[in-house]
Write a protein that holds these residues in place. Structure first.
Motif, PDB file in Angstrom:
ATOM      1  N   SER A  12       0.842  -1.199   0.000  1.00 30.20           N
ATOM      2  CA  SER A  12       0.000   0.000   0.000  1.00 30.20           C
ATOM      3  C   SER A  12       0.875   1.246   0.000  1.00 30.20           C
ATOM      4  N   VAL A  13       0.260   2.380  -0.253  1.00 28.58           N
ATOM      5  CA  VAL A  13       0.977   3.652  -0.167  1.00 28.58           C
ATOM      6  C   VAL A  13       1.488   3.846   1.259  1.00 28.58           C
ATOM      7  N   LEU A 155      -0.382   9.535  11.024  1.00 28.85           N
ATOM      8  CA  LEU A 155       0.418  10.201   9.988  1.00 28.85           C
ATOM      9  C   LEU A 155      -0.203  10.003   8.609  1.00 28.85           C
ATOM     10  N   CYS A 156      -0.650   8.786   8.321  1.00 20.20           N
ATOM     11  CA  CYS A 156      -1.199   8.463   7.006  1.00 20.20           C
ATOM     12  C   CYS A 156      -2.724   8.466   7.044  1.00 20.20           C
ATOM     13  N   LEU A 157      -3.325   9.022   6.016  1.00 17.45           N
ATOM     14  CA  LEU A 157      -4.780   9.079   5.904  1.00 17.45           C
ATOM     15  C   LEU A 157      -5.328   7.697   5.522  1.00 17.45           C
ATOM     16  N   PRO A 158      -6.613   7.438   5.768  1.00 15.51           N
ATOM     17  CA  PRO A 158      -7.201   6.131   5.442  1.00 15.51           C
ATOM     18  C   PRO A 158      -6.995   5.699   3.989  1.00 15.51           C
ATOM     19  N   LYS A 159      -7.008   6.655   3.067  1.00 17.05           N
ATOM     20  CA  LYS A 159      -6.877   6.277   1.652  1.00 17.05           C
ATOM     21  C   LYS A 159      -5.469   5.761   1.323  1.00 17.05           C
ATOM     22  N   SER A 160      -4.516   5.961   2.248  1.00 14.98           N
ATOM     23  CA  SER A 160      -3.153   5.449   2.017  1.00 14.98           C
ATOM     24  C   SER A 160      -3.111   3.925   2.096  1.00 14.98           C
ATOM     25  N   GLU A 161      -4.197   3.305   2.549  1.00  9.62           N
ATOM     26  CA  GLU A 161      -4.262   1.844   2.604  1.00  9.62           C
ATOM     27  C   GLU A 161      -4.421   1.244   1.213  1.00  9.62           C
ATOM     28  N   GLU A 162      -4.733   2.087   0.219  1.00  9.63           N
ATOM     29  CA  GLU A 162      -4.922   1.591  -1.139  1.00  9.63           C
ATOM     30  C   GLU A 162      -3.596   1.124  -1.736  1.00  9.63           C
ATOM     31  N   TYR A 167      -1.167   4.004  -7.951  1.00  6.23           N
ATOM     32  CA  TYR A 167      -0.769   5.413  -8.003  1.00  6.23           C
ATOM     33  C   TYR A 167       0.632   5.676  -8.547  1.00  6.23           C
ATOM     34  N   ILE A 168       1.521   4.700  -8.463  1.00 12.62           N
ATOM     35  CA  ILE A 168       2.931   4.996  -8.700  1.00 12.62           C
ATOM     36  C   ILE A 168       3.213   5.460 -10.132  1.00 12.62           C
ATOM     37  N   LYS A 169       2.585   4.826 -11.144  1.00 14.79           N
ATOM     38  CA  LYS A 169       2.835   5.266 -12.519  1.00 14.79           C
ATOM     39  C   LYS A 169       2.352   6.698 -12.720  1.00 14.79           C
ATOM     40  N   GLU A 170       1.177   6.999 -12.167  1.00 18.82           N
ATOM     41  CA  GLU A 170       0.618   8.346 -12.293  1.00 18.82           C
ATOM     42  C   GLU A 170       1.546   9.392 -11.680  1.00 18.82           C
ATOM     43  N   ILE A 171       2.129   9.068 -10.532  1.00 10.80           N
ATOM     44  CA  ILE A 171       3.011  10.006  -9.834  1.00 10.80           C
ATOM     45  C   ILE A 171       4.309  10.216 -10.617  1.00 10.80           C
TER      46      ILE A 171
END
Length: 291
Positions: A12-13, A155-162, A167-171
């Protein structure tokens, strides 16, 4: 899906952020201790690399972090890097001095050695000032603050569990687009800030590729980072020499002239390496990783 993609799909992120911070904080502590004990420039350099790695990953994935905690972390990391900028600039200049001695007129050698002596004195003062501030107690407190942030479950928001793969290619692609846009404005007479900005873009791209273990993709940016680094180093050195009352020294003026002449070739190399065609190849390389 390739083994590399399977690995990205498993993580996950949040796990990337937590693991990167854990690893970089450990490295920060190790290299800082080494530097305070040995005063070796390489330890200082590796300490700075660790700080930049943490900053780069947190910046690219900032939307997954709680705002106040992210701000506190970035404030600490930014301060650590800023406090060592001058020291690193002096170390790099001193590394270059020996090569410069072979390029100046013999009559200017004494002036160059005087410049070297001034740099050595400035280095001694900068290192002493840093050591005075970074006592064992201060260092331990600093590492404890960073570890507390890393361990903070908020520190990490709930959506960081995705999944990281999502996301990595987009970033990475978004960073390449910024590079392409900035590269269009690059020419020999462009302000130094444009070359410096592109250097930072390439560094962020490389550090984030390293963080997700895209090793070959990361390595492809090392020559670019080095090319832009030469431009930044020479610009910094020229500005430093100008502090030493160059109006009364024809030799210092000639040294500046030498650096400015070499700077043209260094800038040209950056322009060629960051061309539209090469950036297209970077995109294609990324597409082979994320088909």
């Amino acid at each position: 899906m390739s083994p590399k993609m399977h690995k990205l799909d498993r993580h996950s992120v949040k796990s990337l952020l937590k693991h990167t911070l854990l690893k970089t904080i450990e490295n920060i502590a190790t290299y800082l201790s080494d530097f305070l004990e040995t005063k070796e420039p390489e330890s200082l350099h590796q300490y700075r690399v660790s700080v930049r790695m943490a900053r780069s990953v947190c910046l690219e994935f900032s939307e997954f972090m709680e705002e106040k905690r992210k701000f506190t972390l970035e404030k600490i990391l930014k301060s650590l890097q800023k406090e060592t900028n001058e020291m690193r600039d002096i170390d790099v200049f001193l590394e270059c001095i020996e090569a410069y001695k072979t390029r100046v007129e013999p009559s200017c050698l004494y002036e160059l050695e005087s410049l070297e002596a001034k740099l050595m004195l400035e280095k001694k003062e900068a290192y002493a000032s840093f050591e005075k501030r970074y006592t064992h107690a201060f260092k331990d407190e600093l590492i404890a603050k960073l570890q507390a942030i890393q361990n903070d479950e908020k520190l990490c928001l709930p959506k960081s569990e995705e999944k990281l793969y999502k996301y990595i290619k987009e970033i990475l692609t978004k960073r390449l687009k910024k590079i392409a846009k900035a590269s269009k404005k690059l020419h020999l007479d462009a302000p130094n800030e444009r070359f410096h900005k592109l250097r930072l873009h390439y560094k962020k791209l490389r550090y984030n590729a390293d963080a997700v273990e895209l090793t070959q993709f990361s390595k492809s940016f090392k020559p670019l980072q080095n090319a832009f680094g030469k431009v930044q180093d020479k610009n910094t050195q020229i500005e430093r020499i100008k502090r030493y009352n160059t109006s009364h020294s024809s030799c210092l003026k000639s040294i500046i002239g030498l650096l400015e002449q070499e700077l043209i070739a260094d800038k040209q190399a950056c322009i060629e390496k960051s061309s539209k065609e090469n950036i297209v190849k970077m995109h294609e390389h990324l597409d082979t990783i994320f088909p």
